[in-house]
Motif scaffolding. Structure first.
Motif, PDB file in Angstrom:
ATOM      1  N   ASP A  79      44.229  44.660  36.829  1.00 39.97           N
ATOM      2  CA  ASP A  79      44.732  45.346  38.029  1.00 39.97           C
ATOM      3  C   ASP A  79      45.753  44.486  38.754  1.00 39.97           C
ATOM      4  O   ASP A  79      45.541  43.301  38.970  1.00 39.97           O
ATOM      5  CB  ASP A  79      43.576  45.718  38.962  1.00 39.97           C
ATOM      6  CG  ASP A  79      42.672  44.549  39.323  1.00 39.97           C
ATOM      7  OD1 ASP A  79      42.479  43.639  38.478  1.00 39.97           O
ATOM      8  OD2 ASP A  79      42.173  44.519  40.464  1.00 39.97           O
ATOM      9  N   GLN A  80      46.829  45.147  39.135  1.00 39.39           N
ATOM     10  CA  GLN A  80      47.942  44.433  39.741  1.00 39.39           C
ATOM     11  C   GLN A  80      48.285  45.060  41.083  1.00 39.39           C
ATOM     12  O   GLN A  80      48.152  46.279  41.258  1.00 39.39           O
ATOM     13  CB  GLN A  80      49.148  44.546  38.809  1.00 39.39           C
ATOM     14  CG  GLN A  80      50.222  43.529  39.066  1.00 39.39           C
ATOM     15  CD  GLN A  80      51.404  43.713  38.129  1.00 39.39           C
ATOM     16  OE1 GLN A  80      51.649  44.809  37.643  1.00 39.39           O
ATOM     17  NE2 GLN A  80      52.137  42.648  37.894  1.00 39.39           N
ATOM     18  N   HIS A  86      50.858  40.326  42.021  1.00 36.01           N
ATOM     19  CA  HIS A  86      50.050  39.544  41.084  1.00 36.01           C
ATOM     20  C   HIS A  86      48.907  40.370  40.505  1.00 36.01           C
ATOM     21  O   HIS A  86      48.513  41.377  41.078  1.00 36.01           O
ATOM     22  CB  HIS A  86      49.474  38.298  41.779  1.00 36.01           C
ATOM     23  CG  HIS A  86      48.625  38.608  42.983  1.00 36.01           C
ATOM     24  ND1 HIS A  86      49.159  38.809  44.238  1.00 36.01           N
ATOM     25  CD2 HIS A  86      47.292  38.763  43.126  1.00 36.01           C
ATOM     26  CE1 HIS A  86      48.196  39.074  45.103  1.00 36.01           C
ATOM     27  NE2 HIS A  86      47.050  39.061  44.448  1.00 36.01           N
ATOM     28  N   PHE A  87      48.404  39.920  39.369  1.00 35.38           N
ATOM     29  CA  PHE A  87      47.149  40.445  38.831  1.00 35.38           C
ATOM     30  C   PHE A  87      46.014  39.773  39.599  1.00 35.38           C
ATOM     31  O   PHE A  87      46.179  38.651  40.090  1.00 35.38           O
ATOM     32  CB  PHE A  87      47.019  40.122  37.339  1.00 35.38           C
ATOM     33  CG  PHE A  87      47.955  40.931  36.482  1.00 35.38           C
ATOM     34  CD1 PHE A  87      47.636  42.236  36.132  1.00 35.38           C
ATOM     35  CD2 PHE A  87      49.161  40.397  36.046  1.00 35.38           C
ATOM     36  CE1 PHE A  87      48.498  43.004  35.349  1.00 35.38           C
ATOM     37  CE2 PHE A  87      50.028  41.152  35.270  1.00 35.38           C
ATOM     38  CZ  PHE A  87      49.702  42.461  34.923  1.00 35.38           C
ATOM     39  N   SER A  92      41.420  36.783  34.293  1.00 33.01           N
ATOM     40  CA  SER A  92      42.398  37.765  34.770  1.00 33.01           C
ATOM     41  C   SER A  92      41.862  39.174  34.645  1.00 33.01           C
ATOM     42  O   SER A  92      41.303  39.557  33.600  1.00 33.01           O
ATOM     43  CB  SER A  92      43.687  37.679  33.951  1.00 33.01           C
ATOM     44  OG  SER A  92      44.185  36.367  33.973  1.00 33.01           O
TER      45      SER A  92
END
Ligand code: MTE
Ligand code: MO
Length: 370
Positions: A155-156, A164-165, A152
């Motif tokens: 940043d989204q 979402h990330f 993961s």
């Protein structure tokens, strides 16, 4: 044929199709996601500021690397939060890796998919420093039921109506056969914010989407990850309802450094008649070496001299000498890798413009007294 390369009608003719219909969103994307200018093919290692860049959402602001943690989460025998300092106790590993965006070449496909409009420059070769994922996993064993790791980024954003990330997964079998790294330095300097400061993944031999930037969590799971960036995009698809197949390893590709001078406003290359040495780079996926490069002049190919890379995951250099007479010409190049894959002559059609390794076409005007 006498051609005045500075004559506007001649320019329009040479450029051919005037690429039109770029949306404002594509222009915004092109301004923030820079490609490597092709003259940088001269460098074995791409200077950091000339390496291509692809960021889907906003670049996160991280003020102190010392505060960063990488969480190990899910089906690990014990959860953990590793600081950069902890990671730096593992054996240091530096690897020269050619990274290329899966969408490189998208703007050469008709119809163009409205996304980052790359022509050829979404590639670069850097010296990445960090540690090997396998060394970290040895100290942090997984539960027996774990089958994939999800990486993961912090940043989204939204895509396809889903917030979402940025997250990607690799199966444990894939991880076994890959030299995945956790890196904090690029060409000997801390990562720049836009390249993932303070920590990112590098998956050598795969298209760039696998190399998650701003890496802050690894989650071990026991099923196939269904995240947006895994299943809704980065698929080879032929139409909108096609679930497609996942984009994974780099396909063989070569690029040539456009010779001569460039005309500022049309980007046409202007060269003097005579002998020219054309140079370029070539690479393929999974550490498979390039075994052959050919240089094309108006579609007629000749062998280039290949200097194989010293680095398993880094591009090779090639050169070829060619005689250019007065007039308009096109140069192209094509690579063959050790598995027998050859670059196709035509752009590879794909619904969202993934994995186009069709040959590069460089139109030029050859005239005396430029
Ligand atoms: N967290 C995060 N990681 C990411 C991305 C992103 O948008 N967010 N883009 C991916 C894509 S599509 C590519 S091609 C590479 C680009 O890496 P670079 O910008 O350092 O060249 O990063 C990958 N990792
Ligand atoms: Mo990408």
């Amino acid at each position: 044929m006498a051609i005045n390369p500075l004559d506007p009608p001649a320019r329009a003719h040479i450029v051919g199709a005037v690429a039109s219909g770029y949306t404002d969103a594509e222009v915004q994307l092109a301004n923030r996601n820079s490609g490597m200018p092709l003259e940088f093919l001269a460098h074995d290692i791409t200077p950091v500021g000339a390496h291509y860049l692809l960021t889907h959402f906003d670049v996160p602001y991280v003020s102190h690397a010392a505060d960063w943690t990488l969480e190990l989460h899910g089906l690990f025998q014990t959860a953990a939060a590793l600081t950069l300092e902890t990671l730096q106790h593992y054996p240091l590993h530096t690897e020269v890796v050619t990274l290329e965006c899966a969408g490189n070449g998208r703007a050469c496909i008709t119809p163009r998919w409205p996304s980052q409009p790359w022509h050829y420059g979404a590639v670069g070769t850097a010296e990445w420093t960090g540690v090997q994922l396998r060394d970290v996993l040895q100290d942090h064993p997984l539960s027996n039921s774990a089958s994939e790791l999800v990486f993961s980024g912090s940043d989204q954003g939204a895509d396809g109506g889903e917030v979402h990330f940025f997250e990607r997964s690799l199966t444990l079998e894939q991880i076994d056969s890959l030299d995945v790294m956790l890196v904090w330095a690029m060409n000997g300097q801390p990562l720049l914010p836009q390249h993932g400061f303070p920590l990112r993944l590098i998956v050598p031999g795969w298209y760039g989407m696998a190399s998650v930037k701003w890496l802050n969590r690894i989650t071990a799971i026991d099923h196939a990850f269904q995240g947006y960036q895994q299943v809704k995009t980065y698929r080879y698809r032929q139409h909108s309802n096609d679930t497609g197949t996942p984009v994974t390893t780099l396909k063989p590709k070569s690029l040539l450094q456009p010779p001569g001078l460039v005309d500022w406003s049309t980007r046409i290359r202007l060269v003097e008649p005579g002998q020219h040495v054309i140079t370029g780079r070539a690479w393929s996926g999974s550490g498979v070496p390039i075994v052959r490069v050919e240089l094309g002049l108006n579609g007629q190919y000749q062998e280039a001299i290949l200097t194989p890379s010293q680095h398993r995951y880094g591009w090779s250099r090639w050169s070829a000498e060619v005689h250019l007479s007065e007039g308009q010409h096109t140069l192209s190049c094509r690579a063959t890798d050790a598995s027998g894959q050859v670059q196709p002559e035509e752009p590879v059609t794909d619904y969202s413009g993934m994995g186009n390794n069709g040959v590069q076409i460089v139109p030029l005007v050859c005239a005396t007294g430029l």
